[in-house]
Design a protein around this motif. Structure first.
Motif, PDB file in Angstrom:
ATOM      1  N   UNK A  42      25.459  45.650  40.290  1.00 60.12           N
ATOM      2  CA  UNK A  42      25.117  45.794  38.844  1.00 60.12           C
ATOM      3  C   UNK A  42      25.535  44.885  37.872  1.00 60.12           C
ATOM      4  N   UNK A  43      26.820  45.059  37.661  1.00 56.39           N
ATOM      5  CA  UNK A  43      27.643  44.373  36.900  1.00 56.39           C
ATOM      6  C   UNK A  43      27.558  42.895  36.779  1.00 56.39           C
ATOM      7  N   UNK A  46      23.844  41.922  35.764  1.00 57.39           N
ATOM      8  CA  UNK A  46      23.724  41.850  34.235  1.00 57.39           C
ATOM      9  C   UNK A  46      24.387  40.640  33.768  1.00 57.39           C
ATOM     10  N   UNK A  47      25.455  40.404  34.352  1.00 58.86           N
ATOM     11  CA  UNK A  47      26.277  39.067  33.589  1.00 58.86           C
ATOM     12  C   UNK A  47      25.657  37.809  33.999  1.00 58.86           C
ATOM     13  N   UNK A  48      24.650  37.868  35.056  1.00 55.89           N
ATOM     14  CA  UNK A  48      23.877  36.785  35.401  1.00 55.89           C
ATOM     15  C   UNK A  48      22.373  36.790  34.810  1.00 55.89           C
ATOM     16  N   UNK A  84      35.230  36.614  43.054  1.00 54.91           N
ATOM     17  CA  UNK A  84      34.284  36.367  41.987  1.00 54.91           C
ATOM     18  C   UNK A  84      34.688  37.467  40.913  1.00 54.91           C
ATOM     19  N   UNK A  85      35.624  38.072  41.112  1.00 53.87           N
ATOM     20  CA  UNK A  85      36.329  39.016  39.928  1.00 53.87           C
ATOM     21  C   UNK A  85      35.226  40.160  39.730  1.00 53.87           C
ATOM     22  N   UNK A  86      34.456  40.563  40.578  1.00 50.42           N
ATOM     23  CA  UNK A  86      33.707  41.820  40.485  1.00 50.42           C
ATOM     24  C   UNK A  86      33.876  42.827  41.517  1.00 50.42           C
ATOM     25  N   UNK A  87      33.267  43.982  41.581  1.00 49.90           N
ATOM     26  CA  UNK A  87      33.744  45.051  42.284  1.00 49.90           C
ATOM     27  C   UNK A  87      35.233  45.380  42.271  1.00 49.90           C
TER      28      UNK A  87
END
Length: 371
Positions: A42-43, A46-48, A84-87
């Motif tokens: 989700x994060x 939302x950023x995309x 990618x800096x997520x999760x």
């Protein structure tokens, strides 16, 4: 479950005979059925510029759509140093805070990798690649405690923590692979100890894929019990087009609950609402009827979820504790693809989300929320 090809379980093929069991640990009956959704994507969505809507087209925060639909748990995976800096810790803390603010419980899923960890891949984080067994144990403890400590500090302490993801073949290959059971047990003990020290009230889950494979589950949990690993709940992935019949799932969950005296969850499942795709990238499941009697349609998706939930609820003594839909919010948003190393990768899962190709909630979301 992640970059699925055919699931193979070397662990099952090479498993040692089941070890003798002592008295099963006791566990109280669960009173609140978990109606859960994994929203790890989700994060980034939302950023995309991903958006989420009710069936009538009204836009709202996806977490509140889930909550208002009756979802009472969310699940979030953690990678160590994702490209990618997520999760990562920051995003997990932020999404968990939102979920807790909405009154939902949180399950944190530690992969102990920089990328997907599942039966086909359990790659060490790059920073841990040359660590000894002792160093890996310390790294597991510190990483687990660091993420959980940040959650506690943010007022978003989780209610359950998964130590490892789909551990059929072990973790941190090759050091903790299925043929290195003593190392694997020590790694799990380290993670469990970090959970118990950092969030004492949280339940510890151990998780395998192939929810209908009873011989695999017995082999793994017998082996870990014999080596001193402790856990509070058992999680199973069950994807009906891969993991056998509903009756096989029922037999395995019943046996796990009885054999170990613990609550059991189907902590990952999904099913398509459409055989097609939205982003021009072929989906992992594209059959018109992946399982006989359950077409890839809104109705088929809802009916399969109901059937799986009925299996879990039928586990004796109230130990069938809940169902989690895997990646409920992973829609076809450009830039939010499979590969954290490739910003141009696409999504092979969007036809199994709980939001459709028009970004609207599918009927199965209501089904999940009213289980």
């Amino acid at each position: 479950m992640k970059r699925r090809t055919a699931l193979t379980t070397a662990a099952a093929a090479l498993a040692a005979p089941a070890l003798a069991l002592g008295t099963a640990e006791s566990a109280g009956a669960q009173t609140a059925f978990a109606r859960g959704a994994d929203i790890s994507s989700l994060a980034k969505s939302e950023a995309k510029d991903g958006v989420y809507m009710w069936a009538d087209g009204w836009k709202e925060d996806a977490i509140w759509i889930l909550q208002k639909s009756g979802v009472n748990w969310i699940r979030l995976k953690v990678w160590v140093n994702p490209a990618d800096g997520y999760n990562n810790k920051t995003h997990v803390v932020n999404v968990a805070k939102r979920a807790r603010a909405a009154g939902m419980n949180v399950l944190v899923d530690f992969h102990y990798s920089d990328t997907w960890a599942d039966p086909g891949a359990q790659t060490k984080p790059a920073a841990w690649a040359n660590y000894s067994v002792a160093q890996l144990k310390t790294a597991i403890y510190n990483h687990t405690a660091d993420v959980l400590g940040a959650m506690v500090s943010a007022g978003a302490a989780p209610q359950m923590v998964q130590v490892g993801n789909e551990l059929n073949g072990g973790m941190l290959w090759p050091t903790g692979r299925y043929d290195q059971l003593d190392n694997l047990a020590q790694f799990l003990i380290s993670g469990v100890n970090a959970v118990r020290a950092t969030v004492p009230a949280a339940k510890v889950m151990l998780h395998l894929a192939e929810g209908g494979n009873n011989s695999l589950f017995r082999w793994f949990f017998d082996a870990m019990k014999a080596r001193g690993v402790t856990w509070d709940t058992i999680g199973a992935s069950y994807y009906p087009y891969w993991h056998g019949s509903l009756s096989g799932l029922q037999s395995n969950l019943n046996d796990m609950a009885s054999r170990y005296g613990k609550p059991v969850y189907v902590v990952e499942t999904a099913y398509p609402f459409n055989p097609g795709d939205r982003d021009g990238f072929g989906n992992i499941i594209s059959a018109a009827t992946p399982v006989s009697g359950y077409p890839a349609s809104y109705t088929g998706q809802s009916n399969m979820l109901t059937a799986i939930a009925n299996v879990v609820k039928a586990v004796p003594n109230g130990r069938g504790a809940g169902v989690f839909w895997w990646e409920a919010t992973w829609t076809a948003v450009a830039g939010n693809g499979w590969d954290p190393y490739d910003p141009n990768s696409k999504n092979g899962w969007e036809n199994q989300a709980l939001f459709d190709f028009a970004w609207k909630a599918t009927p199965a979301l209501k089904t999940l929320g009213t289980l």
